[in-house]
Design a protein around this motif. Sequence first.
Motif, PDB file in Angstrom:
ATOM      1  N   SER A   1       0.867  -1.183   0.000  1.00  0.00           N
ATOM      2  CA  SER A   1       0.000   0.000   0.000  1.00  0.00           C
ATOM      3  C   SER A   1       0.898   1.226   0.000  1.00  0.00           C
ATOM      4  N   ARG A   2       0.997   1.907  -1.161  1.00  0.00           N
ATOM      5  CA  ARG A   2       1.932   3.014  -1.312  1.00  0.00           C
ATOM      6  C   ARG A   2       1.251   4.158  -2.053  1.00  0.00           C
ATOM      7  N   PRO A   3       0.260   4.761  -1.369  1.00  0.00           N
ATOM      8  CA  PRO A   3      -0.488   5.846  -1.992  1.00  0.00           C
ATOM      9  C   PRO A   3       0.446   6.954  -2.473  1.00  0.00           C
ATOM     10  N   PHE A   4       0.180   7.474  -3.657  1.00  0.00           N
ATOM     11  CA  PHE A   4       0.892   8.608  -4.267  1.00  0.00           C
ATOM     12  C   PHE A   4       2.289   8.252  -4.779  1.00  0.00           C
ATOM     13  N   ASP A   5       2.811   7.081  -4.434  1.00  0.00           N
ATOM     14  CA  ASP A   5       4.122   6.677  -4.930  1.00  0.00           C
ATOM     15  C   ASP A   5       3.985   6.213  -6.390  1.00  0.00           C
ATOM     16  N   ALA A   6       5.007   6.474  -7.185  1.00  0.00           N
ATOM     17  CA  ALA A   6       4.934   6.153  -8.621  1.00  0.00           C
ATOM     18  C   ALA A   6       4.787   4.652  -8.869  1.00  0.00           C
ATOM     19  N   GLU A   7       5.245   3.832  -7.921  1.00  0.00           N
ATOM     20  CA  GLU A   7       5.185   2.382  -8.142  1.00  0.00           C
ATOM     21  C   GLU A   7       3.977   1.709  -7.487  1.00  0.00           C
TER      22      GLU A   7
ATOM     23  N   GLY B   1      -6.601   8.491  -0.648  1.00  0.00           N
ATOM     24  CA  GLY B   1      -5.294   7.869  -0.901  1.00  0.00           C
ATOM     25  C   GLY B   1      -5.274   6.364  -0.920  1.00  0.00           C
ATOM     26  N   THR B   2      -5.869   5.753  -1.924  1.00  0.00           N
ATOM     27  CA  THR B   2      -6.042   4.296  -1.905  1.00  0.00           C
ATOM     28  C   THR B   2      -4.840   3.508  -2.394  1.00  0.00           C
ATOM     29  N   SER B   3      -3.916   4.186  -3.102  1.00  0.00           N
ATOM     30  CA  SER B   3      -2.782   3.498  -3.729  1.00  0.00           C
ATOM     31  C   SER B   3      -3.153   2.931  -5.099  1.00  0.00           C
ATOM     32  N   THR B   4      -4.261   3.401  -5.658  1.00  0.00           N
ATOM     33  CA  THR B   4      -4.553   3.063  -7.056  1.00  0.00           C
ATOM     34  C   THR B   4      -4.057   4.203  -7.935  1.00  0.00           C
ATOM     35  N   GLU B   5      -3.747   3.829  -9.165  1.00  0.00           N
ATOM     36  CA  GLU B   5      -3.286   4.803 -10.158  1.00  0.00           C
ATOM     37  C   GLU B   5      -4.276   5.969 -10.257  1.00  0.00           C
TER      38      GLU B   5
ATOM     39  N   ILE C   1      -0.672  16.377   3.801  1.00  0.00           N
ATOM     40  CA  ILE C   1      -1.692  15.393   3.428  1.00  0.00           C
ATOM     41  C   ILE C   1      -1.100  14.018   3.725  1.00  0.00           C
ATOM     42  N   SER C   2      -1.880  13.142   4.364  1.00  0.00           N
ATOM     43  CA  SER C   2      -1.353  11.778   4.432  1.00  0.00           C
ATOM     44  C   SER C   2      -2.445  10.763   4.190  1.00  0.00           C
ATOM     45  N   SER C   3      -2.017   9.612   3.700  1.00  0.00           N
ATOM     46  CA  SER C   3      -2.939   8.489   3.561  1.00  0.00           C
ATOM     47  C   SER C   3      -2.517   7.405   4.536  1.00  0.00           C
ATOM     48  N   THR C   4      -3.332   7.241   5.580  1.00  0.00           N
ATOM     49  CA  THR C   4      -3.023   6.200   6.562  1.00  0.00           C
ATOM     50  C   THR C   4      -3.398   4.814   6.036  1.00  0.00           C
TER      51      THR C   4
ATOM     52  N   LEU D   1       1.321  14.594  12.819  1.00  0.00           N
ATOM     53  CA  LEU D   1       0.816  14.146  11.522  1.00  0.00           C
ATOM     54  C   LEU D   1       1.266  12.714  11.289  1.00  0.00           C
ATOM     55  N   PRO D   2       0.327  11.788  11.146  1.00  0.00           N
ATOM     56  CA  PRO D   2       0.745  10.419  10.802  1.00  0.00           C
ATOM     57  C   PRO D   2       1.229  10.398   9.354  1.00  0.00           C
ATOM     58  N   PRO D   3       2.199   9.564   9.063  1.00  0.00           N
ATOM     59  CA  PRO D   3       2.810   9.610   7.733  1.00  0.00           C
ATOM     60  C   PRO D   3       2.043   8.828   6.670  1.00  0.00           C
ATOM     61  N   THR D   4       2.468   9.043   5.420  1.00  0.00           N
ATOM     62  CA  THR D   4       2.156   8.106   4.340  1.00  0.00           C
ATOM     63  C   THR D   4       3.430   7.296   4.160  1.00  0.00           C
ATOM     64  N   ILE D   5       3.388   6.014   4.465  1.00  0.00           N
ATOM     65  CA  ILE D   5       4.621   5.237   4.336  1.00  0.00           C
ATOM     66  C   ILE D   5       4.817   4.761   2.898  1.00  0.00           C
TER      67      ILE D   5
END
Lengths: 81, 414
Positions: B216-222, B301-305, B329-332, B360-364
């Motif tokens: 689960s990597r919301p906003f990450d390119a991969e 922030g679901t981690s979908t394209e 902004i973060s996606s938990t 602020l909790p992170p987006t990991i």
Amino acid sequence: MEKTEIETRLRDVLVSELGLDADKINRSANFETDLDVDSLGVVELLMAMEDEFGVKIPDDEAEHIHTVGEAIDLVHGKLNV
Amino acid sequence: MVTGLGVVTPVGNDVESFWSALVAGRSGIGPITHFDASNYRTRIAGEVKGFNPEQHFEKREARRIDPYSQYFMVACRQALAQADIKYGPDDPENASAGVMVGAGFGGMNAFVEEITVLLKRGPERVSPTGIPKIIANMAAGLVSIEHNLLGPVSCVVTACSASANALGDAAELIRRGAADVMVAGGAEAAITTYGVAGFNQARALSIRNDEPEKASRPFDAERDGFVMGEGAGAVVLEDRDRAIERGATILGELIGYGMSADAYHITLPRPGGTGAARAMSAAMRDGGLEPGNISYINAHGTSTEANDAGETAAIKIAMGKEEAYRVPISSTKSMTGHILGGAGAVEAIVSLLALNRGILPPTINQEHPDPECDLDYVANAARPFTGEYAMSNSFGFGGHNVALVLGSERVARE
């Protein structure tokens, strides 16, 4: 099948399938008032009896089952015709 | 007024353990254990851990309650206990207390079990308790029965925005005087054979099976899809005067509720994010706030394209470019996975905790920047901040967009 065997197997099913309290199960126990079995539970009881003993219990016969003893008698009658 | 919180989640089954996991950036994603997923495209999910039904319910009771409702009931108990609200069966205040649950599906475990029995053994072998286990509203019914709540009791089914709707609708009932106390939230327990298979066939889920914690990597390119989560979130909402009068500990306030529809496609968001942006703007307007007042956004922030690029665009429209680049902004969901119908409530709780605790909790899993996702996503590590208002976004299949604006305990107590 002897009534004592039916009783043992029925008791196991009531505990495992319906989650009833083993200590409260005896022949004179009333399903509704003593064992807290509601209308949905009665259907679960009939299904469990059918599966365990391989018998068919139509609704009109099921209406006469109020106690554990009556359930044993019904199964006994069906298995020993 | 918010006076109680409760959660059951893949990273913790009470508010404190949940919050400390989020702040530590701990993932709750792992191999699926609820069923044998070895021949599924996706074999990972965020499962609730250490939840023993018999610890919470009598054995007979547990058999009749789907995990979906069990999670919600336990979250509601926590929230009501924190709020110190307890009604006896004949309490005159019962009629003004209610419950609102949000669900994507409802009792999917029971549904799958019963259909399996139906197909294998025939119509006379399905359970008499199957229907009450399956129907989504039963979670609310069970909570009303357990806590003697005789007021408005209802259910919202709007996919992944459901429990955000439930909170908004419950607050609205209080606002118009139909209730004084509402336990509101949502739940999901869809990590089942059909749930995973169905989302797989829609190509919605991550297949990063060999690295569950990185999936689960919301906003990450991969990013390659969302990761299913499960659990529940519940909030006690209470009329301001009642809460003050009884000396309740006020934890915050739900001050803005915005909704919109994409009217575009059954599963895809409208490109460009205009639909989501209208919900966010409506929520800020409802709360009488400007973009400059918002100090944190808990993203869908679901981690979908499609979601993450669209939501980023939506935030830029709703906040304006300058504020969009300012607001953290973060996606938990990067840690919990996507709790579907329960996500909105769980994330509204995250938003409140962030405000109240100044963290602020992170987006990991932010490793490869996506040029289409170029805002501040609180990458990889929690950080301190100060702010009084947060927005929580929730979007659902069907084109539902919901945004909630929450105020901190400080502004709520003023």
